[in-house]
Design a protein around this motif. Structure first.
Motif, PDB file in Angstrom:
ATOM      1  N   ASN A   1       0.803  -1.115   0.143  1.00  0.00           N
ATOM      2  CA  ASN A   1      -0.071  -0.126  -0.052  1.00  0.00           C
ATOM      3  C   ASN A   1       1.140   1.167   0.065  1.00  0.00           C
ATOM      4  O   ASN A   1       0.167   2.257   0.286  1.00  0.00           O
ATOM      5  CB  ASN A   1      -1.028   0.068   1.170  1.00  0.00           C
ATOM      6  N   ASN A   2       2.142   1.143  -0.338  1.00  0.00           N
ATOM      7  CA  ASN A   2       2.921   2.271  -0.446  1.00  0.00           C
ATOM      8  C   ASN A   2       3.258   3.210   0.853  1.00  0.00           C
ATOM      9  O   ASN A   2       3.106   4.214   0.843  1.00  0.00           O
ATOM     10  CB  ASN A   2       2.521   3.141  -1.560  1.00  0.00           C
ATOM     11  N   VAL A   3       3.187   2.622   2.031  1.00  0.00           N
ATOM     12  CA  VAL A   3       3.166   3.266   3.298  1.00  0.00           C
ATOM     13  C   VAL A   3       4.208   2.485   4.027  1.00  0.00           C
ATOM     14  O   VAL A   3       4.878   1.545   3.530  1.00  0.00           O
ATOM     15  CB  VAL A   3       1.987   3.269   4.036  1.00  0.00           C
ATOM     16  N   TYR A   4       4.528   2.974   5.436  1.00  0.00           N
ATOM     17  CA  TYR A   4       5.418   2.283   6.325  1.00  0.00           C
ATOM     18  C   TYR A   4       4.762   1.583   7.246  1.00  0.00           C
ATOM     19  O   TYR A   4       3.862   2.134   7.755  1.00  0.00           O
ATOM     20  CB  TYR A   4       6.341   3.646   6.813  1.00  0.00           C
ATOM     21  N   GLY A   5       5.514   0.525   7.638  1.00  0.00           N
ATOM     22  CA  GLY A   5       5.106  -0.487   8.702  1.00  0.00           C
ATOM     23  C   GLY A   5       6.218  -0.758   9.530  1.00  0.00           C
ATOM     24  O   GLY A   5       7.227  -1.283   9.141  1.00  0.00           O
ATOM     25  N   MET A   6       5.854  -0.966  11.040  1.00  0.00           N
ATOM     26  CA  MET A   6       6.992  -1.286  11.720  1.00  0.00           C
ATOM     27  C   MET A   6       6.738  -2.410  12.580  1.00  0.00           C
ATOM     28  O   MET A   6       5.686  -2.349  13.408  1.00  0.00           O
ATOM     29  CB  MET A   6       7.762  -0.191  12.484  1.00  0.00           C
ATOM     30  N   ARG A   7       7.187  -3.492  12.589  1.00  0.00           N
ATOM     31  CA  ARG A   7       7.130  -4.411  13.545  1.00  0.00           C
ATOM     32  C   ARG A   7       8.374  -4.223  14.643  1.00  0.00           C
ATOM     33  O   ARG A   7       9.687  -4.262  14.480  1.00  0.00           O
ATOM     34  CB  ARG A   7       7.661  -5.869  12.877  1.00  0.00           C
ATOM     35  N   PRO A   8       8.054  -3.920  15.989  1.00  0.00           N
ATOM     36  CA  PRO A   8       9.170  -3.347  16.840  1.00  0.00           C
ATOM     37  C   PRO A   8       9.756  -4.564  17.256  1.00  0.00           C
ATOM     38  O   PRO A   8       9.451  -5.827  17.141  1.00  0.00           O
ATOM     39  CB  PRO A   8       8.217  -2.666  17.894  1.00  0.00           C
TER      40      PRO A   8
ATOM     41  N   ARG B   1       2.540   7.188   6.907  1.00  0.00           N
ATOM     42  CA  ARG B   1       3.122   7.518   5.438  1.00  0.00           C
ATOM     43  C   ARG B   1       4.420   8.048   5.812  1.00  0.00           C
ATOM     44  O   ARG B   1       5.016   8.520   4.503  1.00  0.00           O
ATOM     45  CB  ARG B   1       2.110   8.221   5.034  1.00  0.00           C
ATOM     46  N   ASN B   2       5.084   8.327   6.915  1.00  0.00           N
ATOM     47  CA  ASN B   2       6.369   8.918   6.896  1.00  0.00           C
ATOM     48  C   ASN B   2       7.167   8.053   8.212  1.00  0.00           C
ATOM     49  O   ASN B   2       6.267   7.874   9.316  1.00  0.00           O
ATOM     50  CB  ASN B   2       6.646  10.167   6.903  1.00  0.00           C
ATOM     51  N   PRO B   3       8.387   7.996   8.386  1.00  0.00           N
ATOM     52  CA  PRO B   3       9.021   7.392   9.421  1.00  0.00           C
ATOM     53  C   PRO B   3       8.927   8.374  10.641  1.00  0.00           C
ATOM     54  O   PRO B   3       8.787   7.483  11.897  1.00  0.00           O
ATOM     55  CB  PRO B   3      10.348   7.264   9.022  1.00  0.00           C
ATOM     56  N   ALA B   4       8.734   9.761  10.565  1.00  0.00           N
ATOM     57  CA  ALA B   4       8.524  10.314  11.816  1.00  0.00           C
ATOM     58  C   ALA B   4       7.531  10.049  12.504  1.00  0.00           C
ATOM     59  O   ALA B   4       7.338   9.984  13.759  1.00  0.00           O
ATOM     60  CB  ALA B   4       8.776  11.868  11.448  1.00  0.00           C
ATOM     61  N   ASP B   5       6.331  10.041  11.901  1.00  0.00           N
ATOM     62  CA  ASP B   5       5.169   9.733  12.412  1.00  0.00           C
ATOM     63  C   ASP B   5       5.090   8.297  13.142  1.00  0.00           C
ATOM     64  O   ASP B   5       4.530   7.840  14.110  1.00  0.00           O
ATOM     65  CB  ASP B   5       3.898   9.755  11.396  1.00  0.00           C
ATOM     66  N   LEU B   6       5.783   7.202  12.345  1.00  0.00           N
ATOM     67  CA  LEU B   6       5.794   5.939  12.642  1.00  0.00           C
ATOM     68  C   LEU B   6       6.505   6.059  14.230  1.00  0.00           C
ATOM     69  O   LEU B   6       6.221   5.345  15.076  1.00  0.00           O
ATOM     70  CB  LEU B   6       6.592   5.369  11.793  1.00  0.00           C
ATOM     71  N   ALA B   7       7.762   6.613  14.114  1.00  0.00           N
ATOM     72  CA  ALA B   7       8.399   6.865  15.543  1.00  0.00           C
ATOM     73  C   ALA B   7       7.614   7.419  16.416  1.00  0.00           C
ATOM     74  O   ALA B   7       7.679   7.047  17.728  1.00  0.00           O
ATOM     75  CB  ALA B   7       9.594   7.747  15.274  1.00  0.00           C
TER      76      ALA B   7
END
Length: 470
Positions: free
Chosen positions: A185-192, A218-224
């Motif tokens: 889906n062209n986004v970022y996902g993180m398995r911690p 949709r961006n790593p800053a928001d992911l963090a």
């Protein structure tokens, strides 16, 4: 307000709300309008709450002191987690309409940071199978390739992010459920790192260490930022981890980062045409950003790892759903693949589980040695492009028959088996439908912030989610 603020991201929305250049009322109104405009086609958000009630909550947020960085911001919760007052169907007819009495830990932390829960995001039945389709809410379509899978099990969350219906989302990952849908889906996902984000203090708290909750954005800053919100130990459970906040650590680029490219694991993992090529193109671009990329031969026997994985996974799934499976009145409501997985898990002996865990332990030692050389190990996020939405699962990949309903996701097993942190980064589009693809960036335990720093440098150079919107 235009759609621009919906696609700017969560931290940008939060900053505008704090400065008073945006109100929670306007943000909620725009969010609901966006859902009304696009959700019918993709079916990502389910169990949406009453619009009048949501607007009232937004107005109340505007009138109240800020409670956290998510103050007044809409969020929808994956339909495997409990959000008080909303149904938790888990995609199963057995639980359709079942309303949660209280929030899960993760949801409570999101609300404490100020988020307004607007509904749920779609998921496969009990989260089994990386394809978001179930008999309660139906399928979630890939926003970039309608009629194709959005992946799963966090497919609803990923599609909602891609469409601008949400700015951040929660998900969960046992076998790629935060990575495969993010890639597709062209986004970022993180398995911690396993243990960083707690599950619920229910049932066994010691033995099952495969699945974890995590953030999508949709961006790593928001992911963090979302990771920092939902992370932190729960005193009622063992194995909980504490780490310094990730968001302040994501600047700095990827110069000098050494990446080990594992490709198709020496031919053990079949890949559809174009998957390896688009991954290698991304890695070449990372070299241009200062990283060093080295082709790495297989680190461990793929078949041994797979056998260990499906034993431990079936054991965990069987333990979690044994009561449903053993009830004749309920078993027939389970999809065939769920019945197979649960039955297999229940039939395992303690010594079989021990043997599988021994293989996992040996793989951990090998991986730890590899991380003395590499900062990051890289693999594609999926072995194929999004498949037809009418399929239950792919029966073959690149001409190779799949012997289980989840064999096509074997590429995510190396990290899942060890509880390692992984960030999916979008890497562009390809395949017969010009659909999105992703790359897994895998780190050693506890390297979550370092992975996010690499992802942030990649995003600054590419910004795929905004470079090609739906």
């Amino acid at each position: 307000m235009t759609d621009d603020i919906l696609f700017q991201g969560a931290l940008a929305q939060s900053d505008a709300l704090a400065k008073g250049t945006l109100t929670a009322t306007d943000l909620m109104q725009a969010t609901l309008a966006r859902i009304d405009a696009v959700n019918g086609a993709v079916n990502a958000v389910v169990s949406l709450r009453d619009a009048d009630d949501l607007m009232a909550e937004a107005r109340a947020a505007d009138a109240a002191p800020r409670s956290g960085w998510l103050h007044g911001m809409p969020i929808a919760i994956k339909d495997l987690a409990n959000a008080a007052g909303l149904p938790t169907s888990m995609g199963s007819p057995l639980f359709a309409g079942q309303v949660a009495a209280k929030d899960d830990i993760m949801v409570a932390r999101l609300r404490a940071a100020g988020a307004i829960v607007i509904g749920k995001t779609n998921t496969p039945e009990f989260g089994l199978g990386s394809h978001t389709i179930n008999p309660v809410h139906g399928p979630t379509h890939n926003p970039y390739a309608h009629g194709r899978s959005a992946g799963g099990s966090s497919g609803g969350a990923a599609a909602a992010l891609a469409c601008g219906m949400l700015s951040v989302a929660d998900g969960s990952d046992m076998m790629g459920s935060l990575r495969n849908p993010a890639g597709w889906n062209n986004v970022y996902g993180m398995r911690p790192t396993w243990g960083l984000v707690p599950s619920e203090p229910e049932g066994d708290s010691f033995l099952h260490q495969l699945a974890t909750n995590g953030p999508m954005a949709r961006n790593p800053a928001d992911l963090a930022a979302l990771l920092d919100t939902i992370a932190g130990p729960d005193p009622r459970q063992p194995h909980g981890l504490s780490q310094a906040p990730a968001l302040p650590q994501i600047a700095g680029g990827m110069k000098g980062v050494h990446i080990g490219w594992l490709g198709n694991w020496g031919g053990a993992l079949p890949m559809e045409p174009g998957i390896l090529e688009i991954s290698q193109a991304a890695l070449q671009q990372m070299e241009g950003l200062g990283a060093q990329v080295t082709d790495q031969a297989p680190l461990f026997d793929a078949d041994a790892m797979w056998d260990s994985w499906i034993t431990l996974r079936s054991w965990q799934v069987g333990a979690g759903l044994a009561a449903v499976y053993n009830n004749p009145a309920q078993r027939d409501y389970l999809k065939d693949t769920a019945q197979w997985e649960i039955g297999r898990g229940i039939a395992l002996s303690g010594m079989q589980v021990h043997a599988a865990s021994l293989v996992r332990s040996n793989w951990f030692k090998v991986a730890a040695k590899a991380f003395e050389t590499y900062d990051v190990l890289a693999l594609p996020s999926a072995q194929l492009w999004p498949f037809e939405i009418t399929w239950d699962y792919p029966r073959e990949v690149a001409g190779v028959q799949m012997d289980t309903y989840h064999r096509w996701m074997q590429v995510v097993v190396p990290a899942s088996l060890l509880g390692l942190p992984v960030v999916n980064v979008p890497v562009g589009f390809g395949g017969p439908d010009d659909a999105p693809a992703g790359l897994q960036l895998i780190g050693k335990r506890g390297s979550d912030a370092a992975l996010l720093r690499v992802a942030q440098a990649w995003h600054a150079a590419t910004d795929w989610p905004n470079a090609r919107r739906v």
